[in-house]
Structures are given as structure tokens and as C-alpha cells.
Design a protein around this motif. Structure first.
Motif, PDB file in Angstrom:
ATOM      1  N   SER A  29       0.838  -1.214   0.000  1.00 29.95           N
ATOM      2  CA  SER A  29       0.000   0.000   0.000  1.00 29.95           C
ATOM      3  C   SER A  29       0.865   1.252   0.000  1.00 29.95           C
ATOM      4  O   SER A  29       0.546   2.244  -0.666  1.00 29.95           O
ATOM      5  N   ALA A  30       1.992   1.246   0.730  1.00 30.12           N
ATOM      6  CA  ALA A  30       2.878   2.416   0.754  1.00 30.12           C
ATOM      7  C   ALA A  30       3.501   2.644  -0.615  1.00 30.12           C
ATOM      8  O   ALA A  30       3.721   3.780  -1.032  1.00 30.12           O
ATOM      9  N   LEU A  31       3.767   1.567  -1.338  1.00 35.26           N
ATOM     10  CA  LEU A  31       4.356   1.681  -2.670  1.00 35.26           C
ATOM     11  C   LEU A  31       3.409   2.379  -3.636  1.00 35.26           C
ATOM     12  O   LEU A  31       3.846   3.036  -4.585  1.00 35.26           O
ATOM     13  N   ARG A  32       2.113   2.269  -3.371  1.00 35.80           N
ATOM     14  CA  ARG A  32       1.123   2.897  -4.257  1.00 35.80           C
ATOM     15  C   ARG A  32       0.844   4.350  -3.877  1.00 35.80           C
ATOM     16  O   ARG A  32      -0.013   4.992  -4.501  1.00 35.80           O
ATOM     17  N   SER A  33       1.536   4.881  -2.884  1.00 36.77           N
ATOM     18  CA  SER A  33       1.283   6.252  -2.442  1.00 36.77           C
ATOM     19  C   SER A  33       1.885   7.258  -3.430  1.00 36.77           C
ATOM     20  O   SER A  33       2.654   6.901  -4.327  1.00 36.77           O
ATOM     21  N   SER A  34       1.561   8.530  -3.188  1.00 35.80           N
ATOM     22  CA  SER A  34       2.037   9.603  -4.068  1.00 35.80           C
ATOM     23  C   SER A  34       3.518   9.884  -3.904  1.00 35.80           C
ATOM     24  O   SER A  34       4.082  10.702  -4.635  1.00 35.80           O
ATOM     25  N   ALA A  35       4.172   9.219  -2.959  1.00 38.40           N
ATOM     26  CA  ALA A  35       5.603   9.445  -2.751  1.00 38.40           C
ATOM     27  C   ALA A  35       6.445   8.827  -3.855  1.00 38.40           C
ATOM     28  O   ALA A  35       7.614   9.183  -4.024  1.00 38.40           O
ATOM     29  N   TRP A  36       5.836   7.894  -4.619  1.00 39.28           N
ATOM     30  CA  TRP A  36       6.606   7.141  -5.607  1.00 39.28           C
ATOM     31  C   TRP A  36       5.970   7.230  -6.989  1.00 39.28           C
ATOM     32  O   TRP A  36       4.758   7.303  -7.120  1.00 39.28           O
ATOM     33  N   ARG A  37       6.800   7.232  -8.001  1.00 37.45           N
ATOM     34  CA  ARG A  37       6.339   7.280  -9.385  1.00 37.45           C
ATOM     35  C   ARG A  37       6.626   5.931 -10.039  1.00 37.45           C
ATOM     36  O   ARG A  37       7.764   5.454 -10.032  1.00 37.45           O
ATOM     37  N   ARG A  38       5.595   5.325 -10.596  1.00 38.39           N
ATOM     38  CA  ARG A  38       5.780   4.059 -11.305  1.00 38.39           C
ATOM     39  C   ARG A  38       6.329   4.341 -12.696  1.00 38.39           C
ATOM     40  O   ARG A  38       5.724   5.069 -13.478  1.00 38.39           O
ATOM     41  N   LEU A  39       7.490   3.778 -13.005  1.00 39.27           N
ATOM     42  CA  LEU A  39       8.112   3.967 -14.311  1.00 39.27           C
ATOM     43  C   LEU A  39       7.748   2.851 -15.276  1.00 39.27           C
ATOM     44  O   LEU A  39       7.395   3.105 -16.435  1.00 39.27           O
ATOM     45  N   TYR A  40       7.879   1.630 -14.805  1.00 37.36           N
ATOM     46  CA  TYR A  40       7.553   0.445 -15.595  1.00 37.36           C
ATOM     47  C   TYR A  40       6.956  -0.590 -14.649  1.00 37.36           C
ATOM     48  O   TYR A  40       6.922  -0.378 -13.426  1.00 37.36           O
ATOM     49  N   ARG A  41       6.527  -1.650 -15.190  1.00 38.01           N
ATOM     50  CA  ARG A  41       6.004  -2.728 -14.359  1.00 38.01           C
ATOM     51  C   ARG A  41       7.086  -3.188 -13.374  1.00 38.01           C
ATOM     52  O   ARG A  41       8.143  -3.694 -13.766  1.00 38.01           O
ATOM     53  N   GLY A  42       6.827  -2.951 -12.098  1.00 36.25           N
ATOM     54  CA  GLY A  42       7.754  -3.391 -11.061  1.00 36.25           C
ATOM     55  C   GLY A  42       8.914  -2.459 -10.807  1.00 36.25           C
ATOM     56  O   GLY A  42       9.793  -2.784 -10.001  1.00 36.25           O
ATOM     57  N   VAL A  43       8.953  -1.285 -11.440  1.00 38.15           N
ATOM     58  CA  VAL A  43      10.046  -0.331 -11.251  1.00 38.15           C
ATOM     59  C   VAL A  43       9.464   1.025 -10.864  1.00 38.15           C
ATOM     60  O   VAL A  43       8.571   1.539 -11.544  1.00 38.15           O
ATOM     61  N   TYR A  44      10.007   1.595  -9.771  1.00 34.87           N
ATOM     62  CA  TYR A  44       9.488   2.856  -9.235  1.00 34.87           C
ATOM     63  C   TYR A  44      10.635   3.832  -8.994  1.00 34.87           C
ATOM     64  O   TYR A  44      11.805   3.445  -8.973  1.00 34.87           O
ATOM     65  N   ALA A  45      10.259   5.099  -8.788  1.00 31.63           N
ATOM     66  CA  ALA A  45      11.244   6.133  -8.478  1.00 31.63           C
ATOM     67  C   ALA A  45      10.656   7.095  -7.463  1.00 31.63           C
ATOM     68  O   ALA A  45       9.428   7.220  -7.324  1.00 31.63           O
ATOM     69  N   ASP A  46      11.525   7.767  -6.742  1.00 33.87           N
ATOM     70  CA  ASP A  46      11.108   8.849  -5.853  1.00 33.87           C
ATOM     71  C   ASP A  46      10.354   9.877  -6.695  1.00 33.87           C
ATOM     72  O   ASP A  46      10.872  10.378  -7.701  1.00 33.87           O
ATOM     73  N   ALA A  47       9.133  10.209  -6.307  1.00 34.72           N
ATOM     74  CA  ALA A  47       8.292  11.122  -7.091  1.00 34.72           C
ATOM     75  C   ALA A  47       8.858  12.531  -7.139  1.00 34.72           C
ATOM     76  O   ALA A  47       8.422  13.340  -7.974  1.00 34.72           O
ATOM     77  N   GLU A  48       9.806  12.851  -6.257  1.00 39.98           N
ATOM     78  CA  GLU A  48      10.400  14.181  -6.286  1.00 39.98           C
ATOM     79  C   GLU A  48      11.490  14.313  -7.348  1.00 39.98           C
ATOM     80  O   GLU A  48      11.950  15.418  -7.620  1.00 39.98           O
ATOM     81  N   LEU A  49      11.902  13.208  -7.947  1.00 42.96           N
ATOM     82  CA  LEU A  49      12.865  13.275  -9.035  1.00 42.96           C
ATOM     83  C   LEU A  49      12.178  13.781 -10.299  1.00 42.96           C
ATOM     84  O   LEU A  49      11.021  13.450 -10.554  1.00 42.96           O
ATOM     85  N   PRO A  50      12.852  14.588 -11.109  1.00 42.94           N
ATOM     86  CA  PRO A  50      12.224  15.068 -12.353  1.00 42.94           C
ATOM     87  C   PRO A  50      11.940  13.909 -13.291  1.00 42.94           C
ATOM     88  O   PRO A  50      12.794  13.030 -13.486  1.00 42.94           O
TER      89      PRO A  50
END
Length: 292
Positions: A29-50
Motif C-alpha cells: 500500500s505504501a508503494l502505491r502512495s504519491s511518494a513514488w512514481r511508477r516507471l515500468y512494471r515493477g520499477v518505481y522512483a522517488d516522485a520528487e525526481l524530475p
């Protein structure tokens, strides 16, 4: 509502979901929060990164097989032609035919044999060489967009026209070779913007060969203006009117510049993005202006 939990170890990072879940750093559930940006299936990034091509490339590096190299516009970006890709441009990778990989949303996977001479490292990433990158774009993209991209690659010094022609002659007639040859002939490093390149190619395909970035001078040899495209023998300029022309103070500068051109006996055809969506009408306007 409390703000999303952002473990310090993940700030400014790109990561695989399975790794952070296994380490207990985040819950599903935390992974789905607005803190993270989904880039690809199974790959995420800090949403504050450009959200830019570099971020997307970093994410792709966590997915692609070891034999993959970045190619196409992604390779062009790595070589320094940053205007040829944005966050919406799919990251392109080339993999050998026998390697199983993909499809993955957000990635463009090409299966091809790449000799070692066509592979290099740019921006610390494995990618196709400048010449191979340019020819791949020229072979696979529509002519107008391909030439615009080649203009940038030539202007940035990523490739040179002689090298492109030598590589074309050495190619064993792959699919799209004729289109690539046409693109190389039309490419010109003097172009200063992608829209300007597109206008030039549309006109050239209709038999109207304009000179890019032409310096207009008055009867005494004094500088009048430098125009995007010119038909000097007709004293006709073709100018792309982009969004930047609406910036503060620009209207007055444009009017003074137009007055100088007019006083020197030149006429100007202005082109906008809407005109590029109707190339036949654009060609007709310029043809009519030349006829006058």
C-alpha cells in the motif's frame, strides 16, 4: 491524512518493487502512495525526481538484459541530443534476436544483431554509436522527423555527413536503406530548431529548396536579419512562429525586425505548428508567394 512514508534510503532513488518489499522498506500500500512514481512494471522512483528521459533510462537499466543496448532516440539523448527525447518518448533498447525480453509498457524493444563496432558507452550507458543511432532513426522514422533528428545530431557533432554516407554505402541494403539515404541527403546542420527542420523538409519534398539560417544584408552590405529559411533570389523568407514569439518584449522586436526586412525588399511567410499539420496548404502558400 498523514503524508506518505518515505524512507531516507529510497529518497532520490530508482528501485525495483520486489527488492524494497522483500527488505521491508515499504508495504504494497505504501508503494502505491504519491511518494513514488511508477516507471515500468515493477520499477518505481522517488516522485520528487524530475520525470525526464534520464530517469526513465535509469529505470530501464533495472529491467533490460545484460545483452541490451540503448538505441534510437534514447541513444541520441545519451549522446547529447537531448531535444530528441522527452519523458513521453518510449525508451528504446536493442537486444539480440535470441534473447527473450518484453514486451514492457514504456519500452520499445528492437531485436537486431549489433556488431561490436556499432556499440559504445555514452552517459555511462551502453548504446549504439552516433552513426548507428542516426542511421537507425533515418531508416525507421517518417522522413520529416528523421531529417529533423539528423539535423540535431549533425549540429551537435554526434555524427558528420561524410561518415553517414560512408556507413550508408557499407550497409548491406537493410530495410529502410533508401529512406535513410534520402534523409541523409536532406539533413542540414545549419537548422536551429526541430520545427524549422520540419518546414524545410516539407518544402524540399515539394521541390522548394530553401536556404536555412540565411543572413539578409542591405544594399550597403549591412546586417538586416538572419531568417530561418530563405529563397534569396526571390527575396522571400519563411519564418517559424513558435510559442517563444509571445514572450514579453518579443512582439516589438519581431515587428522592428520585420520592418527592416520589408525595407530591404524582402517578404516573409510565417509558419506555425498548425501549418505543419497541413503540409499541402503550407506548400501552396509558399509556392504562391514565390509566384508573386
Amino acid at each position: 491524512m498523514p503524508p506518505p512514508r518515505r524512507p531516507a534510503v529510497l529518497r532520490g532513488r530508482v528501485f525495483r518493487a520486489r527488492d524494497v518489499l522483500a527488505a521491508g522498506l515499504l508495504s504494497p500500500s505504501a508503494l502505491r502512495s504519491s511518494a513514488w512514481r511508477r516507471l515500468y512494471r515493477g520499477v518505481y522512483a522517488d516522485a520528487e525526481l524530475p520525470d525526464d528521459p534520464d530517469l526513465r533510462i535509469s529505470g530501464a537499466c533495472l529491467l533490460v538484459p545484460a545483452a541490451a543496448v540503448f538505441s534510437g532516440r534514447t541513444a541520441a539523448h545519451l549522446h547529447g541530443a537531448t531535444e530528441l527525447a522527452d519523458a513521453a518518448t518510449p525508451v528504446e533498447v536493442s537486444v539480440p534476436p535470441g534473447v527473450r525480453f518484453g514486451p514492457i509498457a514504456g519500452l520499445r524493444v528492437r531485436r537486431t544483431v549489433l556488431p561490436s563496432s556499432d556499440v559504445t558507452v555514452a552517459g555511462r550507458r551502453p548504446c549504439t554509436t552516433g552513426t548507428r543511432t542516426a542511421l537507425d532513426i533515418a531508416r525507421t522514422e517518417p522522413l520529416v522527423e528523421a531529417v529533423a533528428a539528423l539535423d540535431v545530431l549533425l549540429a551537435r557533432g554526434v555524427v558528420d555527413r561524410a561518415g553517414l554516407r560512408r556507413s550508408l554505402d557499407a550497409m548491406p541494403s537493410p530495410r529502410g536503406a533508401r529512406r535513410a539515404a534520402r534523409a541523409v541527403v536532406l539533413a542540414d546542420p545549419r537548422a536551429e530548431s526541430l520545427p524549422e527542420s520540419r518546414v524545410r523538409v516539407v518544402l524540399a519534398c515539394a521541390g522548394l529548396d530553401a536556404v536555412p539560417q540565411y543572413t539578409v544584408r542591405d544594399a550597403d552590405g549591412g546586417f538586416v536579419a538572419r531568417v530561418d529559411l530563405a529563397f534569396p533570389e526571390y527575396r522571400l523568407a519563411v519564418e517559424y512562429d513558435g510559442v517563444w514569439h509571445g514572450s514579453p518584449g518579443q512582439l516589438g522586436r519581431d515587428r522592428r525586425r520585420l520592418n527592416r526586412l520589408t525595407a530591404s525588399g524582402w517578404r516573409v511567410v510565417f509558419v506555425t505548428a498548425a501549418d505543419l499539420r497541413d503540409p499541402d496548404a503550407l506548400v501552396a502558400r509558399v509556392t504562391a508567394a514565390l509566384g508573386r
